[in-house]
Write a protein that holds these residues in place. Structure first.
Motif, PDB file in Angstrom:
ATOM      1  N   LEU A 140      19.148  84.364-123.216  1.00  0.00           N
ATOM      2  CA  LEU A 140      19.646  83.450-122.186  1.00  0.00           C
ATOM      3  C   LEU A 140      21.165  83.532-122.075  1.00  0.00           C
ATOM      4  CD1 LEU A 140      19.305  81.170-120.129  1.00  0.00           C
ATOM      5  CD2 LEU A 140      19.311  79.545-122.038  1.00  0.00           C
ATOM      6  N   SER A 141      21.840  83.600-123.213  1.00  0.00           N
ATOM      7  CA  SER A 141      23.302  83.684-123.180  1.00  0.00           C
ATOM      8  C   SER A 141      23.760  84.959-122.475  1.00  0.00           C
ATOM      9  CB  SER A 141      23.874  83.627-124.599  1.00  0.00           C
ATOM     10  OG  SER A 141      23.526  84.777-125.343  1.00  0.00           O
ATOM     11  N   GLN A 142      23.027  86.050-122.668  1.00  0.00           N
ATOM     12  CA  GLN A 142      23.368  87.305-121.994  1.00  0.00           C
ATOM     13  C   GLN A 142      23.216  87.173-120.479  1.00  0.00           C
ATOM     14  OE1 GLN A 142      20.797  90.177-123.857  1.00  0.00           O
ATOM     15  NE2 GLN A 142      21.912  90.136-125.810  1.00  0.00           N
ATOM     16  N   GLU A 143      22.147  86.489-120.051  1.00  0.00           N
ATOM     17  CA  GLU A 143      21.937  86.276-118.618  1.00  0.00           C
ATOM     18  C   GLU A 143      23.041  85.399-118.030  1.00  0.00           C
ATOM     19  OE1 GLU A 143      19.742  87.637-116.593  1.00  0.00           O
ATOM     20  OE2 GLU A 143      18.907  88.815-118.248  1.00  0.00           O
ATOM     21  N   LEU A 144      23.460  84.388-118.783  1.00  0.00           N
ATOM     22  CA  LEU A 144      24.516  83.495-118.298  1.00  0.00           C
ATOM     23  C   LEU A 144      25.864  84.203-118.248  1.00  0.00           C
ATOM     24  CD1 LEU A 144      23.532  80.186-120.154  1.00  0.00           C
ATOM     25  CD2 LEU A 144      23.148  80.772-117.750  1.00  0.00           C
ATOM     26  N   VAL A 145      26.074  85.139-119.169  1.00  0.00           N
ATOM     27  CA  VAL A 145      27.300  85.943-119.138  1.00  0.00           C
ATOM     28  C   VAL A 145      27.308  86.824-117.890  1.00  0.00           C
ATOM     29  CG1 VAL A 145      28.538  87.850-120.250  1.00  0.00           C
ATOM     30  CG2 VAL A 145      27.712  85.935-121.623  1.00  0.00           C
ATOM     31  N   LYS A 146      26.160  87.442-117.594  1.00  0.00           N
ATOM     32  CA  LYS A 146      26.050  88.284-116.394  1.00  0.00           C
ATOM     33  C   LYS A 146      26.340  87.483-115.131  1.00  0.00           C
ATOM     34  CE  LYS A 146      22.459  91.341-118.297  1.00  0.00           C
ATOM     35  NZ  LYS A 146      21.033  91.756-118.150  1.00  0.00           N
ATOM     36  N   ALA A 147      25.867  86.229-115.134  1.00  0.00           N
ATOM     37  CA  ALA A 147      26.062  85.381-113.953  1.00  0.00           C
ATOM     38  C   ALA A 147      27.469  84.809-113.887  1.00  0.00           C
ATOM     39  CB  ALA A 147      25.039  84.242-113.961  1.00  0.00           C
ATOM     40  N   GLY A 148      28.228  84.961-114.969  1.00  0.00           N
ATOM     41  CA  GLY A 148      29.592  84.437-114.983  1.00  0.00           C
ATOM     42  C   GLY A 148      29.675  82.964-115.330  1.00  0.00           C
ATOM     43  N   ILE A 149      28.562  82.380-115.783  1.00  0.00           N
ATOM     44  CA  ILE A 149      28.547  80.948-116.101  1.00  0.00           C
ATOM     45  C   ILE A 149      29.226  80.681-117.442  1.00  0.00           C
ATOM     46  CG2 ILE A 149      27.031  78.984-116.615  1.00  0.00           C
ATOM     47  CD1 ILE A 149      25.097  80.070-114.570  1.00  0.00           C
ATOM     48  N   ILE A 150      29.061  81.605-118.378  1.00  0.00           N
ATOM     49  CA  ILE A 150      29.768  81.496-119.652  1.00  0.00           C
ATOM     50  C   ILE A 150      30.445  82.824-119.938  1.00  0.00           C
ATOM     51  CG2 ILE A 150      28.138  79.800-120.579  1.00  0.00           C
ATOM     52  CD1 ILE A 150      26.955  82.018-122.321  1.00  0.00           C
ATOM     53  N   GLU A 151      31.415  82.780-120.831  1.00  0.00           N
ATOM     54  CA  GLU A 151      32.067  84.005-121.264  1.00  0.00           C
ATOM     55  C   GLU A 151      31.322  84.570-122.460  1.00  0.00           C
ATOM     56  OE1 GLU A 151      36.047  82.897-122.088  1.00  0.00           O
ATOM     57  OE2 GLU A 151      36.591  82.575-119.980  1.00  0.00           O
ATOM     58  N   GLU A 152      31.495  85.855-122.678  1.00  0.00           N
ATOM     59  CA  GLU A 152      30.783  86.498-123.773  1.00  0.00           C
ATOM     60  C   GLU A 152      31.244  85.926-125.105  1.00  0.00           C
ATOM     61  OE1 GLU A 152      29.589  90.991-125.293  1.00  0.00           O
ATOM     62  OE2 GLU A 152      31.003  90.700-123.637  1.00  0.00           O
ATOM     63  N   MET A 153      30.259  85.588-125.938  1.00  0.00           N
ATOM     64  CA  MET A 153      30.562  85.020-127.249  1.00  0.00           C
ATOM     65  C   MET A 153      30.594  86.136-128.275  1.00  0.00           C
ATOM     66  SD  MET A 153      28.252  81.548-127.178  1.00  0.00           S
ATOM     67  CE  MET A 153      26.749  82.417-126.761  1.00  0.00           C
ATOM     68  N   VAL A 154      31.703  86.240-128.973  1.00  0.00           N
ATOM     69  CA  VAL A 154      31.873  87.302-129.963  1.00  0.00           C
ATOM     70  C   VAL A 154      32.013  86.680-131.342  1.00  0.00           C
ATOM     71  CG1 VAL A 154      33.266  89.258-130.711  1.00  0.00           C
ATOM     72  CG2 VAL A 154      33.043  88.733-128.267  1.00  0.00           C
ATOM     73  N   GLY A 155      31.206  87.152-132.269  1.00  0.00           N
ATOM     74  CA  GLY A 155      31.337  86.713-133.663  1.00  0.00           C
ATOM     75  C   GLY A 155      30.849  85.305-133.892  1.00  0.00           C
ATOM     76  N   ASP A 156      31.428  84.348-133.160  1.00  0.00           N
ATOM     77  CA  ASP A 156      31.105  82.942-133.394  1.00  0.00           C
ATOM     78  C   ASP A 156      29.683  82.605-133.002  1.00  0.00           C
ATOM     79  OD1 ASP A 156      31.887  80.410-134.273  1.00  0.00           O
ATOM     80  OD2 ASP A 156      32.166  79.726-132.212  1.00  0.00           O
ATOM     81  N   SER A 157      29.056  83.507-132.229  1.00  0.00           N
ATOM     82  CA  SER A 157      27.691  83.240-131.802  1.00  0.00           C
ATOM     83  C   SER A 157      26.663  83.607-132.860  1.00  0.00           C
ATOM     84  CB  SER A 157      27.378  84.029-130.521  1.00  0.00           C
ATOM     85  OG  SER A 157      27.432  85.416-130.776  1.00  0.00           O
ATOM     86  N   MET A 158      27.119  84.246-133.930  1.00  0.00           N
ATOM     87  CA  MET A 158      26.184  84.601-134.985  1.00  0.00           C
ATOM     88  C   MET A 158      25.644  83.346-135.643  1.00  0.00           C
ATOM     89  SD  MET A 158      25.897  87.775-134.880  1.00  0.00           S
ATOM     90  CE  MET A 158      25.020  88.072-136.405  1.00  0.00           C
TER      91      MET A 158
END
Length: 227
Positions: A140-158
């Motif tokens: 879901l987070s990847q889809e929201l990143v594609k849509a521009g709703i959220i920014e890509e989460m790096v590291g902290d999303s683990m």
């Protein structure tokens, strides 16, 4: 073919909305099932506490053993309730994400652009740490990143390992036992004023094994829900 289209055309907003909503509904159903399973475990644990207390009242020779069992079951019940509450909170966060995503796509339809939402990103970052939802929330987070709703989460999303209290406070255990047993069941481990019956050989060992088997079964269910 789809990859070629993606190069020349932007993603279809309606398709993005459907995909995001599908993943949110999938996660919501998963949480509902897990919460229902935990409620069943909670009810079973309550029954075991009451049964152990009744056994102590019927047979004073088993009072000490039964008192130990009720406290063990009470600790498991506390852990179950904490896990249930964590999932209920996660479901509320997921519902919040659903509303914010719908609003974000509606704004883009009107204004023609979309702004990254810090609120959604915070909720997603929290939900993706939950073992029960880890895989689908990452999707879901990847889809929201594609849509521009959220920014890509790096590291902290683990995902982090959820902290568990191995030993519950004795006062909390007492509170749970008081809640379940109440006055009508008598105090845990209390010995009625009756003649002490003769303990049958091997009966205490059988009761120990039965209680341990029940406890292992409940722990297995909890671990299955966490995995």
């Amino acid at each position: 073919m789809e990859s070629i289209k993606a190069v020349f055309w932007k993603p279809d907003p309606q398709a993005q909305v459907r995909k995001c909503n599908q993943l949110i509904r999938q996660n919501t159903r998963k949480l509902d099932r897990d919460i229902a399973n935990l409620k069943a475990v909670e009810n079973k644990t309550k029954s075991l506490i009451i049964a152990a207390n009744r056994r102590a009242q019927r047979n004073p020779a088993q009072a000490k053993q039964a008192a130990q069992e009720t406290r063990i079951f009470a600790r498991e019940l506390i852990r179950t309730r904490k896990t249930t509450q964590r999932l209920i909170t996660s479901k509320a966060q997921l519902n919040s994400v659903a509303m914010q995503v719908t609003e974000a796509f509606a704004v883009r339809k009107i204004e023609g652009s979309i702004r990254a939402s810090v609120g959604i990103m915070k909720d997603i970052n929290s939900l993706v740490r939950l073992p029960q939802l880890m895989g689908t929330m990452q999707e879901l987070s990847q889809e929201l990143v594609k849509a521009g709703i959220i920014e890509e989460m790096v590291g902290d999303s683990m995902p982090d390992q959820l902290e568990e209290d191995d030993e519950e406070a004795e006062s909390e255990v007492d509170k749970v036992l008081g809640e379940i047993l109440q006055d009508k069941m008598g105090k845990v481990g209390a010995t009625p004023v009756t003649s002490t019956p003769v303990q049958e050989p091997g009966l205490e060992d059988e009761n120990d094994e039965e209680a341990e088997a029940m406890l292992d079964q409940m722990r297995g269910r909890l671990e299955a829900l966490k995995s």
